[in-house]
Scaffold this active site. Structure first.
Site, mmCIF file in Angstrom:
data_model
loop_
_atom_site.group_PDB
_atom_site.id
_atom_site.type_symbol
_atom_site.label_atom_id
_atom_site.label_comp_id
_atom_site.label_asym_id
_atom_site.label_seq_id
_atom_site.Cartn_x
_atom_site.Cartn_y
_atom_site.Cartn_z
ATOM 1 N N TYR A 1 0.815 -1.215 0.000
ATOM 2 C CA TYR A 1 0.000 0.000 0.000
ATOM 3 C C TYR A 1 0.853 1.270 0.000
ATOM 4 O O TYR A 1 0.368 2.337 -0.359
ATOM 5 C CB TYR A 1 -0.900 0.030 1.241
ATOM 6 N N LYS B 1 3.862 -15.384 2.392
ATOM 7 C CA LYS B 1 4.074 -16.139 1.156
ATOM 8 C C LYS B 1 5.590 -16.322 1.032
ATOM 9 O O LYS B 1 6.213 -15.912 0.046
ATOM 10 C CB LYS B 1 3.464 -15.366 -0.025
ATOM 11 N N ASP C 1 -2.144 -18.460 0.741
ATOM 12 C CA ASP C 1 -3.134 -19.176 -0.088
ATOM 13 C C ASP C 1 -3.782 -20.300 0.722
ATOM 14 O O ASP C 1 -5.003 -20.488 0.708
ATOM 15 C CB ASP C 1 -2.510 -19.692 -1.394
ATOM 16 N N ASP D 1 -5.849 -7.232 4.337
ATOM 17 C CA ASP D 1 -7.033 -6.635 3.713
ATOM 18 C C ASP D 1 -7.912 -7.735 3.127
ATOM 19 O O ASP D 1 -9.124 -7.775 3.343
ATOM 20 C CB ASP D 1 -6.592 -5.653 2.623
ATOM 21 N N ASP E 1 -11.718 -9.511 4.740
ATOM 22 C CA ASP E 1 -13.020 -9.568 4.050
ATOM 23 C C ASP E 1 -13.552 -10.999 4.060
ATOM 24 O O ASP E 1 -14.749 -11.237 4.252
ATOM 25 C CB ASP E 1 -12.894 -9.099 2.593
#
Ligand code: IPM
Ligand code: MG
Length: 362
Positions: A145, A190, A222, A246, A250
């Site tokens: 970001y 990751k 993942d 983020d 959700d």
């Protein structure tokens, strides 16, 4: 104690949901003063920029900041650095709130609104209950970001860069939370592909030594996305980077019944014994619901509860609000996003839901 609360209602449903949160805080009778400030799309229209410097300066003077949501389709054509979302990023960076706590738990009252089968809810849960209760700690002021971004001819790029210090302080926030909870922390990264993730892991291996009583584990993002829907009950605290947090928050939100349910607290370094704090529901501005009295105010109301807990040290008042939300739901009241048409349910608008929470508070 500085009982001034910066109120950044924002765009779309932001003003409606924050109005309910403010009324709940007022109903406590604790003498808070609200300082309305402009940021987001409305500030672009009124002042030509998403985050007027006066807003940031005034927010810094307050004991805490309550934010609704920013953005909307009318500002979609603007270049990236002028969009309403810049206000949010500017506030997070400007207030130095690097640790974003996003709790997601399934309230028994909402089990029918959860998209998972009962067996998935039971799987991985140590006690075999059809429940989950997890906390995502999202690094909030670094990573993709805030890295260098741009265009070179036909190519666009964004950069993921993390310093050891940035990772350390996010992890510390995670370990402190795990200490208050069930003592489990999972670092989500990751590291099989990304160098920045390998630094996350390396740093976590060092930081974890200071917390021998906390069980540390590691998971690729993942796999984590899959595990969240396969067996969310296995998680306590998850600590991860800005972008991964983020996305996963959700996903976790959807498991609680609706993204409208989830609050968040963004915390920074201690100042006068209390962290800088920005509190916001994790949902967006939902322009299609704006002005219709349909939005779920619970994410905003629970954000106000987190504010009492972290910025004002008012744990008991925070619990009273959380309890009042649970009671309003137990009475069958549902905004449209969490309605399942059960026989005992009654659909409520934004205001009615807020009023029900206040009634339960009394
Ligand atoms: C969130 C939102 C924001 C984010 C957007 C609106 C910039 O999705 O708070 O999760 O990506 O951080
Ligand atoms: Mg988001």
């Amino acid at each position: 104690m500085n009982k001034h609360i910066a109120l950044i209602a924002g765009d779309g449903i932001g003003p409606e949901v924050t109005a309910e949160a403010v009324s709940v805080l007022e109903a406590l009778g604790e003498g808070f003063t609200f300082v309305p400030l402009a940021a987001g799309g409305n500030a672009i229209d009124a002042a030509g920029e998403a985050l007027p410097p006066a807003t940031l300066a005034a927010a810094r003077e307050c004991g805490a900041v309550l934010l609704g949501a920013v953005g909307g389709p009318q500002w979609d054509g603007l270049p990236g650095h002028k969009r309403p979302e810049r206000a949010l990023l500017g506030l997070r960076a400007g207030l130095g709130v690097f640790a974003n706590l996003r709790p997601a738990y399934l309230m028994p009252q909402l089990i029918n609104a959860c998209p998972l089968k009962e067996e998935a809810l039971r799987a991985g849960n140590p006690k075999g209950e059809a429940l989950f209760d997890l906390l995502i700690v999202r690094e909030l002021t670094g990573g993709l970001y805030f890295g260098e971004q741009g265009r070179r001819g036909d190519t666009a790029f964004d950069t993921e860069s993390y310093s050891r210090g940035e990772i350390e302080r996010a992890l510390q926030a995670g370990y402190q939370a795990a200490g208050r909870r069930r003592g489990k922390l999972c670092v989500v990264d990751k590291a099989n592909v990304l160098e920045s993730s390998r630094l996350w892991r390396e740093t976590a291996e060092t930081v974890s030594k200071a917390y021998p009583h906390i069980e540390t584990s590691y998971m690729y993002v993942d796999n984590c996305a899959m595990q969240l829907i396969r067996a969310p009950g296995q998680f306590d605290v998850l600590v991860t980077s800005n972008l991964f947090g983020d996305i996963l928050s959700d996903e976790a939100a959807a498991l609680t019944g609706s993204i409208g349910m989830l609050p968040s607290a963004s915390l920074g370094n201690l100042k006068d014994g209390r962290p800088a704090g920005l509190y916001e529901p994790i949902h967006g501005s939902a322009p299609d619901l704006a002005g219709r009295d349909q939005a779920n105010p619970i994410g905003a109301i629970l954000s106000a509860a987190m504010m009492l807990r972290y910025s004002f040290g008012m744990e008991e008042a925070a619990r009273r609000i959380e309890q009042a939300v649970a009671s309003a739901l137990a009475q069958g009241l549902r905004t449209r996003d969490i309605a399942c048409c059960g026989p005992e349910e009654r659909t409520a608008g934004t205001k009615e839901m807020g009023e029900a929470v206040r009634r339960c508070l009394r």
